[in-house]
Structures are given as structure tokens and as C-alpha cells.
Design a protein around this motif. Structure first.
Motif, PDB file in Angstrom:
ATOM      1  N   THR A  58       4.778   0.584 -11.159  1.00 30.19           N
ATOM      2  CA  THR A  58       4.776   1.570 -12.257  1.00 30.19           C
ATOM      3  C   THR A  58       3.392   2.171 -12.437  1.00 30.19           C
ATOM      4  N   ARG A  59       3.395   3.424 -12.971  1.00 31.90           N
ATOM      5  CA  ARG A  59       2.138   4.109 -13.295  1.00 31.90           C
ATOM      6  C   ARG A  59       2.330   4.835 -14.634  1.00 31.90           C
ATOM      7  N   PRO A  60       1.327   4.788 -15.507  1.00 29.44           N
ATOM      8  CA  PRO A  60       1.460   5.450 -16.826  1.00 29.44           C
ATOM      9  C   PRO A  60       1.502   6.976 -16.691  1.00 29.44           C
ATOM     10  N   LEU A  61       2.253   7.628 -17.605  1.00 24.86           N
ATOM     11  CA  LEU A  61       2.362   9.082 -17.640  1.00 24.86           C
ATOM     12  C   LEU A  61       1.910   9.574 -19.022  1.00 24.86           C
ATOM     13  N   THR A  62       1.001  10.498 -19.084  1.00 23.96           N
ATOM     14  CA  THR A  62       0.505  11.037 -20.360  1.00 23.96           C
ATOM     15  C   THR A  62       1.368  12.171 -20.874  1.00 23.96           C
ATOM     16  N   THR A  63       2.152  12.765 -20.001  1.00 24.47           N
ATOM     17  CA  THR A  63       2.940  13.953 -20.378  1.00 24.47           C
ATOM     18  C   THR A  63       4.205  13.589 -21.142  1.00 24.47           C
ATOM     19  N   TYR A  64       4.568  12.318 -21.207  1.00 22.50           N
ATOM     20  CA  TYR A  64       5.808  11.910 -21.884  1.00 22.50           C
ATOM     21  C   TYR A  64       5.540  10.979 -23.061  1.00 22.50           C
ATOM     22  N   GLY A  65       4.435  11.172 -23.680  1.00 23.32           N
ATOM     23  CA  GLY A  65       4.125  10.408 -24.864  1.00 23.32           C
ATOM     24  C   GLY A  65       3.495   9.070 -24.535  1.00 23.32           C
ATOM     25  N   LYS A  66       2.999   8.451 -25.578  1.00 24.68           N
ATOM     26  CA  LYS A  66       2.359   7.150 -25.397  1.00 24.68           C
ATOM     27  C   LYS A  66       3.394   6.135 -24.951  1.00 24.68           C
ATOM     28  N   GLY A  67       3.058   5.403 -23.882  1.00 24.84           N
ATOM     29  CA  GLY A  67       3.955   4.386 -23.344  1.00 24.84           C
ATOM     30  C   GLY A  67       4.879   4.896 -22.255  1.00 24.84           C
ATOM     31  N   GLY A  68       4.824   6.186 -21.935  1.00 22.38           N
ATOM     32  CA  GLY A  68       5.654   6.697 -20.857  1.00 22.38           C
ATOM     33  C   GLY A  68       5.090   6.309 -19.490  1.00 22.38           C
ATOM     34  N   PHE A  69       5.979   6.188 -18.509  1.00 16.10           N
ATOM     35  CA  PHE A  69       5.511   5.777 -17.172  1.00 16.10           C
ATOM     36  C   PHE A  69       6.523   6.226 -16.123  1.00 16.10           C
ATOM     37  N   VAL A  78       0.838  -1.205   0.000  1.00 21.22           N
ATOM     38  CA  VAL A  78       0.000   0.000   0.000  1.00 21.22           C
ATOM     39  C   VAL A  78       0.872   1.253   0.000  1.00 21.22           C
ATOM     40  N   ARG A  79       1.935   1.209   0.808  1.00 21.28           N
ATOM     41  CA  ARG A  79       2.846   2.359   0.855  1.00 21.28           C
ATOM     42  C   ARG A  79       3.513   2.592  -0.505  1.00 21.28           C
ATOM     43  N   LEU A  80       3.924   1.485  -1.162  1.00 21.44           N
ATOM     44  CA  LEU A  80       4.553   1.604  -2.486  1.00 21.44           C
ATOM     45  C   LEU A  80       3.570   2.141  -3.511  1.00 21.44           C
ATOM     46  N   ASP A  81       2.348   1.601  -3.484  1.00 18.50           N
ATOM     47  CA  ASP A  81       1.348   2.058  -4.461  1.00 18.50           C
ATOM     48  C   ASP A  81       0.992   3.523  -4.250  1.00 18.50           C
ATOM     49  N   GLU A  82       0.926   3.973  -2.996  1.00 18.47           N
ATOM     50  CA  GLU A  82       0.609   5.381  -2.719  1.00 18.47           C
ATOM     51  C   GLU A  82       1.686   6.297  -3.288  1.00 18.47           C
ATOM     52  N   ARG A  83       2.948   5.879  -3.136  1.00 16.68           N
ATOM     53  CA  ARG A  83       4.030   6.698  -3.679  1.00 16.68           C
ATOM     54  C   ARG A  83       3.941   6.770  -5.206  1.00 16.68           C
ATOM     55  N   ALA A  84       3.688   5.605  -5.808  1.00 17.58           N
ATOM     56  CA  ALA A  84       3.586   5.589  -7.269  1.00 17.58           C
ATOM     57  C   ALA A  84       2.411   6.439  -7.753  1.00 17.58           C
ATOM     58  N   ASP A  85       1.263   6.343  -7.073  1.00 13.92           N
ATOM     59  CA  ASP A  85       0.091   7.140  -7.470  1.00 13.92           C
ATOM     60  C   ASP A  85       0.355   8.622  -7.304  1.00 13.92           C
ATOM     61  N   ASN A  86       0.993   8.993  -6.197  1.00 14.11           N
ATOM     62  CA  ASN A  86       1.268  10.418  -5.956  1.00 14.11           C
ATOM     63  C   ASN A  86       2.200  10.992  -7.022  1.00 14.11           C
ATOM     64  N   LEU A  87       3.243  10.253  -7.358  1.00 12.44           N
ATOM     65  CA  LEU A  87       4.171  10.738  -8.377  1.00 12.44           C
ATOM     66  C   LEU A  87       3.505  10.829  -9.740  1.00 12.44           C
ATOM     67  N   ALA A  88       2.747   9.782 -10.090  1.00 13.85           N
ATOM     68  CA  ALA A  88       2.078   9.799 -11.395  1.00 13.85           C
ATOM     69  C   ALA A  88       1.085  10.952 -11.481  1.00 13.85           C
ATOM     70  N   TRP A  93       8.394   4.920 -12.663  1.00 13.37           N
ATOM     71  CA  TRP A  93       8.803   3.675 -11.965  1.00 13.37           C
ATOM     72  C   TRP A  93       9.244   4.026 -10.550  1.00 13.37           C
ATOM     73  N   VAL A  94       8.681   3.332  -9.555  1.00 16.08           N
ATOM     74  CA  VAL A  94       9.005   3.587  -8.143  1.00 16.08           C
ATOM     75  C   VAL A  94       9.455   2.271  -7.515  1.00 16.08           C
ATOM     76  N   GLY A  95      10.533   2.318  -6.746  1.00 18.20           N
ATOM     77  CA  GLY A  95      11.017   1.133  -6.033  1.00 18.20           C
ATOM     78  C   GLY A  95      11.259   1.416  -4.559  1.00 18.20           C
ATOM     79  N   LEU A  96      10.857   0.490  -3.704  1.00 18.25           N
ATOM     80  CA  LEU A  96      11.107   0.606  -2.256  1.00 18.25           C
ATOM     81  C   LEU A  96      11.935  -0.593  -1.788  1.00 18.25           C
ATOM     82  N   PRO A  97      13.025  -0.348  -1.042  1.00 12.67           N
ATOM     83  CA  PRO A  97      13.844  -1.461  -0.510  1.00 12.67           C
ATOM     84  C   PRO A  97      13.035  -2.317   0.470  1.00 12.67           C
ATOM     85  N   GLU A  98      13.204  -3.640   0.356  1.00 18.39           N
ATOM     86  CA  GLU A  98      12.486  -4.586   1.210  1.00 18.39           C
ATOM     87  C   GLU A  98      13.359  -5.140   2.337  1.00 18.39           C
TER      88      GLU A  98
END
Length: 431
Positions: free
Chosen positions: A115-126, A41-51, A128-133
Motif C-alpha cells: 500500500t501507498r498513501p494518497l493525498t488526493t482522497y482525503g486523510k487516510g486514503g491509499f 521490488v517489482r511490487l513496490d515499483e508498481r505501488a510507487d508508480n500508481l501512488a 492497494w496493489v497485489g501481485l499473484p505469487e
């Protein structure tokens, strides 16, 4: 280690181990699952916030967009990294290296990605967020290590505690077994003391006391019946014995003489039965100081073809009738074992401490499996009634002596009846 308390402690320890292990494993698994869910959940929240920030046009490109301890990369539609945070900055302006990987290793540390898709960097842009386990892996390892440690230590403590508690709980049963083991079947049984607490031990001892009462009653009836039977047989046998003896003396008929010996045999059997019915405590002795030759003469008439060896010139302090009965039983058993033409010998020897009658035969010997049981009533190794040896031992003990038996090294059985010697008798008289 075969005690009841140990087996109960071991059984309950195993049951508790299974239950505790199962419950602990479920709890540990649920805890680790919750930790994993929270991490995701923490990882997904970070990815959603950045996207969301990049898609709204406020990405702040060139600035650190993830909190410390995480990694971020921005990938355009062509698959090139256009931004990489600290820790993965080596991939800046390079092809994205982790396509399709949800778990990667960065600098030896496992990292979970999203990962989360990004519309501002063209089709297929995204993004990527990683958290150490590493913290999650360490927590998972610690939880399972603690579980295994608990499953090792807890059973040992439970076994020790169960053994101590069982020792206290079963102490009453142990005392009951000790009291029951002290019961002497040859003596009137006294009631076992009952504990104050009316538990299973109380009910067990109560049942044993009721059983002892029934046994005493039954034994008293058997002895009374046996005494009555012997009494009824005594008078006719005495008349028969005298009549046959007179007839044998007048006619010299061998068959009549054998019948007289059979009458003697029956007379001694009834004496043995009477002694059994009365019990050892009621055995009364009439003491006489007689020549051993007197005993020899009696025994020679009662049991044929006996070899008398040793010193038969001495004097013996005894009850002549009872001692004759005891020795006759030993000689009759020896003759029965050796057969008509076998060797039966009785040796008389004397020391200052004791007088010893040793009866030996050349028969097959005593059954080794019987041991001391050969002296129990109705136990026989030679096909007799099984009363003679028991009565003979009672008579020997009533004289202050003892009777032992076994197999001779040269073959056959050997019994030794010992009486107190003359010096011992004089000391007792002076006292």
C-alpha cells in the motif's frame, strides 16, 4: 560388503553428501531469496508508480492502472473502496477487506500486497496493489524438489562410482594380500613380486619381503641351533640307554627298568627334534618289507600295556624305524591321556588300497578348539612336547599315506595312520 573399497566409497559418499547438500542448500536458499527480493521490488515499483500518478492528479480514474496479472484498489479516508481493478471489482464501493494483511488469497491464488498513501482522497486514503505469487511459489517448490532429488540420486551415483574407482585403485592391495596369503611357513619363502608403480602397495610388499627374509634367517638359525643341541644329546643318551638296559637285565630292578624307559622316551624326543630341525623335505626312508609282528614287538617294548588287535600276521612295506617312531608317538600320547590304568588299543587292518593303524584310548579326548592345529609343532592337548603328532604326520606323508585324528563316538581320542596298500604298491613298481 565389508571390503575396504566399499567402506572407503561409503565414507567419501557420506562426506560428499554433507558438503554437497550444505552447498546446494545455501545456493538454493540464496537463489530463492533473490527471486523473492526481485518480486518485492517489482511490487513496490508498481505501488510507487500508481501512488505517484494519483497524487500528481493524473490518476486516470476508471481506467486499468496496473499491468495484467495484478490487482489494484483505491481506498478513501473512510475505508471504502472507490475503485477496484478486474479480479477484485466485487469490492468496488464496499469496505476495504484486506486491512493490515500483507499476504492474501484471491481465487485460490496467494497474493502479496503493498500500500501507498494518497493525498488526493482525503486523510487516510491509499492505493492497494497485489501481485499473484503462484509463479514464485511454483519456482520455490521446484527448486527444493530438485535439491532433494539431487541429494537422493547423487549419493547413489557417487557410491557406485566410488566403489568402481576404489576397486581399481585397491586392486594392487588385493593382489598383495593374495600373494601374502599363499606364503607357506613350513617352506622357504620366495620374495613377493613388486609392482612397477612405487606406491603404497609397493612399499607394503617391500616391507613384507624384508620381513620374510628376517624370518627365514631366524628360522635357519633356530634349526641350526636345534640340530646342534640334538646332536650333542644323542651320543650320551645312546650310552645311557644301553647301560640302563644292561643294568635292568642283570639286576631286574624295577627302578632301573623305569629309568631305561625314560631314556627311551628321551631318545625318541631327540629324534622328533632332529626331524623338526631337518624339515620334511629331508626325511629319507629306508624301505623294507617286514612282518607286522616285528613292529608289534618293538611297540610292545616301548609303550607298556597296549592292546594289539586286528591282523598282525601281514607284511608291511615301510621304513621300520620311522614307522615305529610314528606309531610309538601315537601310543605314547594315548597312554599319557588314558593314564597308567587306562585302555590303549592299536588295531591293524588291511584292504587292497591301504594299510590302517588305528590308535584309540579311553581318555578325555582331544580339545575341540584345537582342531587340525593338534598336528602343528609344539601344540599339545595332553601336556606333551607337542612334537609327536607333527612328526608322525610327516612320516605318514613321507610313506605316501596320511594321519588323521579326532574323538571317538564312544569316548577318548582316535588316530588313524594309513599307508598305501599292497595293490597300490605293486602298480607303482610296475610303472
Amino acid at each position: 560388503m565389508q571390503t575396504l573399497r566399499f567402506r572407503l566409497a561409503l565414507l567419501y559418499t557420506l562426506l560428499a553428501l554433507v558438503m554437497v547438500g550444505l552447498v546446494s542448500a545455501l545456493i538454493t536458499g540464496k537463489l530463492l531469496s533473490d527471486l523473492d527480493t526481485q518480486f518485492q521490488v517489482r511490487l513496490d515499483e508498481r505501488a510507487d508508480n500508481l501512488a505517484g500518478g494519483f497524487n500528481s492528479g493524473s490518476s486516470g480514474l476508471g481506467k486499468q492502472t496496473t499491468p495484467s496479472g495484478g490487482y489494484t484498489m483505491i481506498v478513501d479516508g473512510s475505508g471504502s473502496v472507490i475503485y477496484a481493478s478486474a479480479g477484485v471489482s466485487d469490492y468496488d464501493k464496499a469496505p476495504f477487506p484486506y486491512a493490515g494483511q500483507l499476504e492474501v488469497t484471491i481465487r485460490g491464488v496467494p497474493v502479496r500486497t503493498s500500500t501507498r498513501p494518497l493525498t488526493t482522497y482525503g486523510k487516510g486514503g491509499f492505493v492497494w496493489v497485489g501481485l499473484p505469487e503462484d509463479a514464485l511459489v511454483a519456482a520455490r517448490q521446484s527448486a527444493w524438489q530438485l535439491l532433494w532429488l539431487a541429494l537422493i540420486i547423487a549419493p547413489l551415483l557417487m557410491l557406485l562410482l566410488g566403489w568402481l574407482v576404489g576397486r581399481s585403485a585397491l586392486d594392487g592391495l588385493k593382489r598383495a594380500a593374495h600373494l601374502a596369503d599363499r606364503i607357506d611357513p613350513s617352506q622357504p619363502a620366495a620374495a613377493l613380486p613388486l609392482p612397477r608403480r612405487q606406491d603404497e602397495v609397493f612399499r607394503l610388499l617391500t616391507a613384507i619381503n624384508r620381513l620374510l627374509t628376517r624370518i627365514d634367517t631366524q628360522q635357519a638359525r633356530e634349526k641350526q641351533l636345534l640340530g646342534q643341541i640334538v646332536h650333542e644329546l644323542g651320543a650320551p643318551l645312546t650310552v645311557l640307554k644301553a647301560s640302563l638296559a644292561q643294568a635292568a637285565g642283570r639286576t631286574g630292578d624295577a627302578d632301573v627298568a623305569r629309568a631305561a624307559l625314560v631314556a627311551d622316551e628321551l631318545t625318541f624326543t631327540t629324534q622328533d627334534l632332529m626331524q623338526l630341525a631337518r624339515g620334511q623335505l629331508e626325511l629319507k626312508l629306508a624301505w623294507h618289507f617286514i612282518p607286522a609282528r616285528t613292529l608289534q614287538g618293538r611297540l610292545d617294548r616301548l609303550v607298556p600295556n597296549v592292546i594289539f588287535s586286528g591282523d598282525w600276521q601281514m607284511m608291511v612295506l615301510c621304513d621300520p624305524d620311522r614307522l615305529t617312531q610314528a606309531l610309538r608317538n601315537l601310543l605314547a600320547n594315548a597312554r599319557r591321556a588314558a593314564g597308567t590304568h587306562g585302555k590303549v588299543e592299536i588295531n591293524l587292518s588291511e584292504t587292497p588300497q591301504q594299510v590302517r593303524f588305528t590308535v584309540r584310548d579311553d581318555g578325555p579326548g582331544l580339545p575341540t578348539e584345537l582342531g587340525e592345529r593338534i598336528f602343528d609343532p609344539f601344540v599339545s592337548g595332553s601336556g606333551s612336547s607337542g612334537l609327536g603328532l607333527s612328526v608322525s604326520r610327516q612320516i605318514a606323508e613321507a610313506h605316501g599315506g596320511h594321519l588323521t585324528g579326532g574323538n571317538h563316538a564312544g569316548g577318548g581320542a582316535q588316530f588313524v595312520l594309513s599307508l598305501p596298500g599292497p595293490e597300490l604298491g605293486e602298480d607303482e613298481d610296475e610303472a
